[in-house]
Design a protein around this motif. Structure first.
Motif, PDB file in Angstrom:
ATOM      1  N   PHE A 169      24.708   9.744  -4.208  1.00 15.70           N
ATOM      2  CA  PHE A 169      24.144   8.432  -3.873  1.00 15.70           C
ATOM      3  C   PHE A 169      22.670   8.411  -4.231  1.00 15.70           C
ATOM      4  O   PHE A 169      21.903   9.282  -3.793  1.00 15.70           O
ATOM      5  N   LEU A 170      22.283   7.441  -5.016  1.00 13.19           N
ATOM      6  CA  LEU A 170      20.876   7.237  -5.359  1.00 13.19           C
ATOM      7  C   LEU A 170      20.539   5.796  -5.028  1.00 13.19           C
ATOM      8  O   LEU A 170      21.226   4.887  -5.502  1.00 13.19           O
ATOM      9  N   ALA A 171      19.527   5.596  -4.208  1.00  5.95           N
ATOM     10  CA  ALA A 171      19.160   4.227  -3.826  1.00  5.95           C
ATOM     11  C   ALA A 171      17.651   4.052  -3.909  1.00  5.95           C
ATOM     12  O   ALA A 171      16.887   4.867  -3.387  1.00  5.95           O
ATOM     13  N   TYR A 172      17.258   2.959  -4.560  1.00 11.70           N
ATOM     14  CA  TYR A 172      15.837   2.608  -4.702  1.00 11.70           C
ATOM     15  C   TYR A 172      15.504   1.460  -3.753  1.00 11.70           C
ATOM     16  O   TYR A 172      16.317   0.555  -3.549  1.00 11.70           O
ATOM     17  N   GLN A 173      14.281   1.500  -3.219  1.00  7.95           N
ATOM     18  CA  GLN A 173      13.921   0.540  -2.183  1.00  7.95           C
ATOM     19  C   GLN A 173      12.402   0.512  -2.012  1.00  7.95           C
ATOM     20  O   GLN A 173      11.689   1.403  -2.460  1.00  7.95           O
ATOM     21  N   ARG A 174      11.983  -0.513  -1.303  1.00  5.46           N
ATOM     22  CA  ARG A 174      10.557  -0.757  -1.109  1.00  5.46           C
ATOM     23  C   ARG A 174      10.010   0.060   0.054  1.00  5.46           C
ATOM     24  O   ARG A 174       8.822   0.429   0.048  1.00  5.46           O
ATOM     25  N   ASP A 175      10.824   0.332   1.047  1.00  7.40           N
ATOM     26  CA  ASP A 175      10.362   1.104   2.210  1.00  7.40           C
ATOM     27  C   ASP A 175      11.570   1.695   2.951  1.00  7.40           C
ATOM     28  O   ASP A 175      12.275   0.974   3.663  1.00  7.40           O
TER      29      ASP A 175
ATOM     30  N   SER B  86      20.189  16.034   0.458  1.00  7.47           N
ATOM     31  CA  SER B  86      19.317  14.898   0.737  1.00  7.47           C
ATOM     32  C   SER B  86      17.955  15.078   0.087  1.00  7.47           C
ATOM     33  O   SER B  86      17.445  16.203  -0.007  1.00  7.47           O
ATOM     34  N   GLY B  87      17.379  13.979  -0.319  1.00  3.41           N
ATOM     35  CA  GLY B  87      16.025  14.032  -0.854  1.00  3.41           C
ATOM     36  C   GLY B  87      15.380  12.659  -0.797  1.00  3.41           C
ATOM     37  O   GLY B  87      16.071  11.630  -0.760  1.00  3.41           O
ATOM     38  N   LEU B  88      14.061  12.665  -0.772  1.00  2.00           N
ATOM     39  CA  LEU B  88      13.273  11.432  -0.705  1.00  2.00           C
ATOM     40  C   LEU B  88      12.050  11.602  -1.589  1.00  2.00           C
ATOM     41  O   LEU B  88      11.347  12.613  -1.482  1.00  2.00           O
ATOM     42  N   TRP B  89      11.801  10.611  -2.445  1.00  2.00           N
ATOM     43  CA  TRP B  89      10.672  10.702  -3.356  1.00  2.00           C
ATOM     44  C   TRP B  89      10.009   9.333  -3.532  1.00  2.00           C
ATOM     45  O   TRP B  89      10.693   8.307  -3.505  1.00  2.00           O
ATOM     46  N   ALA B  90       8.712   9.378  -3.738  1.00  2.00           N
ATOM     47  CA  ALA B  90       7.950   8.179  -4.077  1.00  2.00           C
ATOM     48  C   ALA B  90       7.853   8.110  -5.600  1.00  2.00           C
ATOM     49  O   ALA B  90       7.221   8.971  -6.227  1.00  2.00           O
ATOM     50  N   CYS B  91       8.484   7.108  -6.183  1.00  2.00           N
ATOM     51  CA  CYS B  91       8.471   6.957  -7.638  1.00  2.00           C
ATOM     52  C   CYS B  91       7.318   6.040  -8.007  1.00  2.00           C
ATOM     53  O   CYS B  91       7.328   4.849  -7.645  1.00  2.00           O
ATOM     54  N   PRO B  92       6.339   6.557  -8.718  1.00  2.00           N
ATOM     55  CA  PRO B  92       5.164   5.743  -9.032  1.00  2.00           C
ATOM     56  C   PRO B  92       5.536   4.613  -9.988  1.00  2.00           C
ATOM     57  O   PRO B  92       6.640   4.584 -10.524  1.00  2.00           O
TER      58      PRO B  92
ATOM     59  N   GLY C  24       0.809  -1.207   0.000  1.00  2.00           N
ATOM     60  CA  GLY C  24       0.000   0.000   0.000  1.00  2.00           C
ATOM     61  C   GLY C  24       0.843   1.257   0.000  1.00  2.00           C
ATOM     62  O   GLY C  24       2.028   1.202   0.308  1.00  2.00           O
ATOM     63  N   PRO C  25       0.292   2.398  -0.380  1.00  2.00           N
ATOM     64  CA  PRO C  25      -1.037   2.548  -0.980  1.00  2.00           C
ATOM     65  C   PRO C  25      -1.088   1.926  -2.376  1.00  2.00           C
ATOM     66  O   PRO C  25      -0.037   1.713  -2.982  1.00  2.00           O
ATOM     67  N   ALA C  26      -2.296   1.659  -2.849  1.00  2.00           N
ATOM     68  CA  ALA C  26      -2.457   0.949  -4.119  1.00  2.00           C
ATOM     69  C   ALA C  26      -1.765   1.677  -5.267  1.00  2.00           C
ATOM     70  O   ALA C  26      -1.218   1.033  -6.175  1.00  2.00           O
ATOM     71  N   TRP C  27      -1.766   3.013  -5.229  1.00  2.00           N
ATOM     72  CA  TRP C  27      -1.202   3.739  -6.375  1.00  2.00           C
ATOM     73  C   TRP C  27       0.315   3.551  -6.493  1.00  2.00           C
ATOM     74  O   TRP C  27       0.891   3.807  -7.551  1.00  2.00           O
ATOM     75  N   MET C  28       0.971   3.067  -5.430  1.00  2.00           N
ATOM     76  CA  MET C  28       2.423   2.869  -5.464  1.00  2.00           C
ATOM     77  C   MET C  28       2.820   1.445  -5.870  1.00  2.00           C
ATOM     78  O   MET C  28       4.011   1.149  -5.976  1.00  2.00           O
ATOM     79  N   ALA C  29       1.870   0.555  -6.063  1.00  2.00           N
ATOM     80  CA  ALA C  29       2.238  -0.826  -6.418  1.00  2.00           C
ATOM     81  C   ALA C  29       3.040  -0.828  -7.720  1.00  2.00           C
ATOM     82  O   ALA C  29       2.600  -0.283  -8.736  1.00  2.00           O
ATOM     83  N   GLY C  30       4.208  -1.442  -7.684  1.00  7.71           N
ATOM     84  CA  GLY C  30       5.102  -1.434  -8.851  1.00  7.71           C
ATOM     85  C   GLY C  30       6.055  -0.259  -8.851  1.00  7.71           C
ATOM     86  O   GLY C  30       6.937  -0.175  -9.703  1.00  7.71           O
ATOM     87  N   GLY C  31       5.880   0.643  -7.905  1.00  6.08           N
ATOM     88  CA  GLY C  31       6.788   1.782  -7.787  1.00  6.08           C
ATOM     89  C   GLY C  31       7.943   1.476  -6.849  1.00  6.08           C
ATOM     90  O   GLY C  31       8.185   0.311  -6.481  1.00  6.08           O
ATOM     91  N   SER C  32       8.652   2.524  -6.459  1.00  3.04           N
ATOM     92  CA  SER C  32       9.797   2.360  -5.569  1.00  3.04           C
ATOM     93  C   SER C  32      10.093   3.706  -4.911  1.00  3.04           C
ATOM     94  O   SER C  32       9.663   4.758  -5.407  1.00  3.04           O
ATOM     95  N   TYR C  33      10.812   3.679  -3.809  1.00  7.04           N
ATOM     96  CA  TYR C  33      11.180   4.919  -3.117  1.00  7.04           C
ATOM     97  C   TYR C  33      12.643   5.226  -3.386  1.00  7.04           C
ATOM     98  O   TYR C  33      13.504   4.338  -3.299  1.00  7.04           O
ATOM     99  N   LEU C  34      12.890   6.481  -3.703  1.00  7.53           N
ATOM    100  CA  LEU C  34      14.247   6.930  -4.027  1.00  7.53           C
ATOM    101  C   LEU C  34      14.788   7.806  -2.906  1.00  7.53           C
ATOM    102  O   LEU C  34      14.149   8.792  -2.523  1.00  7.53           O
ATOM    103  N   VAL C  35      15.950   7.441  -2.396  1.00  4.18           N
ATOM    104  CA  VAL C  35      16.691   8.318  -1.488  1.00  4.18           C
ATOM    105  C   VAL C  35      17.916   8.822  -2.236  1.00  4.18           C
ATOM    106  O   VAL C  35      18.669   8.028  -2.818  1.00  4.18           O
TER     107      VAL C  35
END
Lengths: 381, 381
Positions: free
Chosen positions: B327-333, B360-366, B227-238
């Motif tokens: 540094f760019l890192a993708y992750q589930r949570d 520093s930055g944090l984003w939800a990548c759909p 969840g949330p449903a709109w993020m399924a298949g997405g990833s979080y970028l730090v």
């Protein structure tokens, strides 16, 4: 030379090295009558640094230049710089690395002080650049006792080379300013596709070709008749950090852009012509167009060997991209070449609306080094 | 796709285009269940921008994202972005360009204001990053409503893509900050030579591989159960701009460097091991070494997909090179992945002596876009 790097690395740490990249070794010879990195076909990437010298004696200055020369001989051949090389280029081939050195006015005399007994050797052609209309020079991006231009097809190789020289010079020199150029804009190989600058136009179509020896002798290499004797075979380097106002440029029509440059955007043909390399009479171009005003025919036949690179250094506080052209031009005498051309461009060139010169430097690049010699030995040896 | 670019260029200006580069077209597909530029084998160069949104309504935000998506579809296919494309990439192939978009916390809610009716859709995993010991964050290099990561094998292609999106967004978004990365440091292709970071060490040896779908599902892609449903298949970028104190690093011995990292410098083998990819027990490495502390075994199995790039942004006022790792890192949570790992590293890692986190930055990548869809349509559509 990846193999050589691996060998040196193994020597360094006493362990086996996995097979390195399969890229072919690409080595530009370091020794010769002229420094490499001037007529050398322009490499893809640039790291440039202007150093101030902190040592107090001529002997210490020579020792520095000898150390630098030995490291440059190694690195341009694709080998590590020393047993404690910083390592980031270990697996990479030489990537056509060249290192080119120039001596700034302040090396010869600074605030009236003849620091190294060189004041009498300062070439008349190394006259301080005059102020130009419209420039807004940042002293933190200008001048420097010694400039080093590192060019390579791999940016890591160029960055490693400048870092290594700074490291060797620790306590003897300090980096005054430096500039990364991510992509070449001025090719010297007319048989290849002409690169585009950040304005989207082909740049350097009529540049002096790397193998046009007559033009190089006429416009780039200092002759023994020019004097001083120590500069014979050398060249003068003018660097200008030229910020482009890309947000403004992007707002005007392609027609206005083409009228400003004097060439078409897509094909690069002179306005009214068909092909990029077709001959043309610059007098037929708009009177305030860049190509007309910069053309040799508008400047008594004067030409420059350009080796510029595009840069992008993030964004400014207004969110505008801090980007443009890091202009590097080699020539026989800036008083007859860069200065009068730039004086005309600064006042008359329509392109001036869209750019600003924000950094500047001038250096006398001595001739090439013979095996066993060192950078500047004709001046200091 | 150089041919496609040439065709579009000819359409643009109505003149013939000379033969373009012979480089083979290298196109990464734009559409799919996941955004390209995450699991995509890491390209050589990066241009990254964080935008702030200036429009006031959700409809305007959607219109912006639709325009951006259409331009991204064109550019990643090697075509021009529009009839008035800025032009600097006209002759260049697609160069494996990917464009990846993420939504920052401030897009959902800024200073208590629900700007676009999105506050209720903010993912719990998009929790503001906590402060970490030792960081010295520059607000001018952090945050941003929308991040765009442009990766390509040619830097001009990546720079062109970000510039084009900024241009399309003129008046609707502003660039908050941006970063050029000249060279990749974290490969996701273990069969290829592991790149080195500016400390001279191989970086990313144990990174998640681009084709390790089990690991991607476990550590990178948000599942529909998360969840949330709109993020399924997405990833979080730090993103972290990590300045390296290279002058200090260069002063210490290779032995000290190796003890700090936990691997050998030349070969990249874990200390005590032989080969870079040999299995090893992290408990055998020095207790404060970076590889031990960052190892999944020391972090409850947590892994990150790293996609970092080296940067060099000139020199600071002390003449020190402004360089390091973007540094760019993708992750589930991030709450379970980046945050706890970084908390440990910030306090215990010997490497912390030689680095400082300054941005520093944090984003939800759909998730990815389907043909006809647009970035963020699962959130905003």
């Amino acid at each position: 030379m990846a193999g050589a790097a691996a060998t040196a690395g193994a020597f360094l740490l006493g362990e086996p090295e996995p097979p390195a990249s399969a890229a072919p070794a690409q080595v530009v010879g370091f020794h010769g009558p002229h420094q490499a990195g001037i007529a050398t076909p322009v490499q893809d990437r640039l790291h440039f640094a202007a150093f101030d010298v902190a040592v107090g004696t001529r002997e210490e200055l020579v020792a520095l230049l000898v150390s630098w020369t030995r490291a440059a001989e190694s690195m341009t051949a694709g080998r590590v710089s020393s047993a404690d090389d910083s390592g980031e280029a270990l697996d990479l081939p030489a990537s056509r690395l060249t290192l080119t050195v120039g001596f700034g006015p302040t090396l010869f005399e600074r605030a009236g002080e003849d620091r190294f007994g060189l004041a009498a050797s300062r070439p008349p052609a190394l006259a301080d650049l005059p102020p130009f209309p419209g420039e807004k020079l940042d002293p933190a991006r200008g001048g420097g006792d010694i400039a080093v231009q590192a060019c390579a097809d791999d940016p890591q190789v160029a960055v490693h080379a400048i870092r290594t020289l700074a490291r060797i010079g620790l306590g003897r020199v300090s980096v005054r300013w430096s500039q990364l150029g991510y992509g070449k804009t001025s090719s010297t190989t007319p048989a290849q596709l002409t690169p585009r600058n950040l304005m989207g136009f082909k740049d350097g179509t009529d540049n002096i070709a790397h193998d046009d020896h007559a033009a190089l002798d006429q416009h780039v290499w200092v002759s023994s008749a020019d004097g001083p004797a120590w500069m014979a075979g050398g060249s003068y380097l003018v660097a200008r950090r030229i910020r482009m106002h890309l947000e403004s440029w992007d707002q005007v029509s392609v027609q206005e852009q083409e009228a400003t440059i004097g060439r078409t955007k897509t094909g690069g043909a002179p306005l009214g012509g068909k092909g990029e390399r077709d001959g043309f009479d610059p007098a037929t171009l708009p009177a305030d167009s860049h190509v007309r005003l910069a053309h040799p025919a508008s400047n008594g036949g004067v030409r420059l060997l350009r080796r510029g690179y595009s840069f992008v250094d993030g964004s400014d506080t207004q969110g505008r991209i801090d980007a443009g052209l890091f202009f590097l031009a080699y020539q026989r005498d800036p008083r007859r070449q860069y200065v009068p051309v730039q004086r005309r461009l600064a006042t008359d060139d329509r392109l001036s609306t869209y750019i600003r010169h924000v950094g500047s430097g001038l250096w006398a690049c001595p001739p090439g080094v013979s095996p066993g010699g060192h950078w500047g030995d004709t001046l200091l040896g």
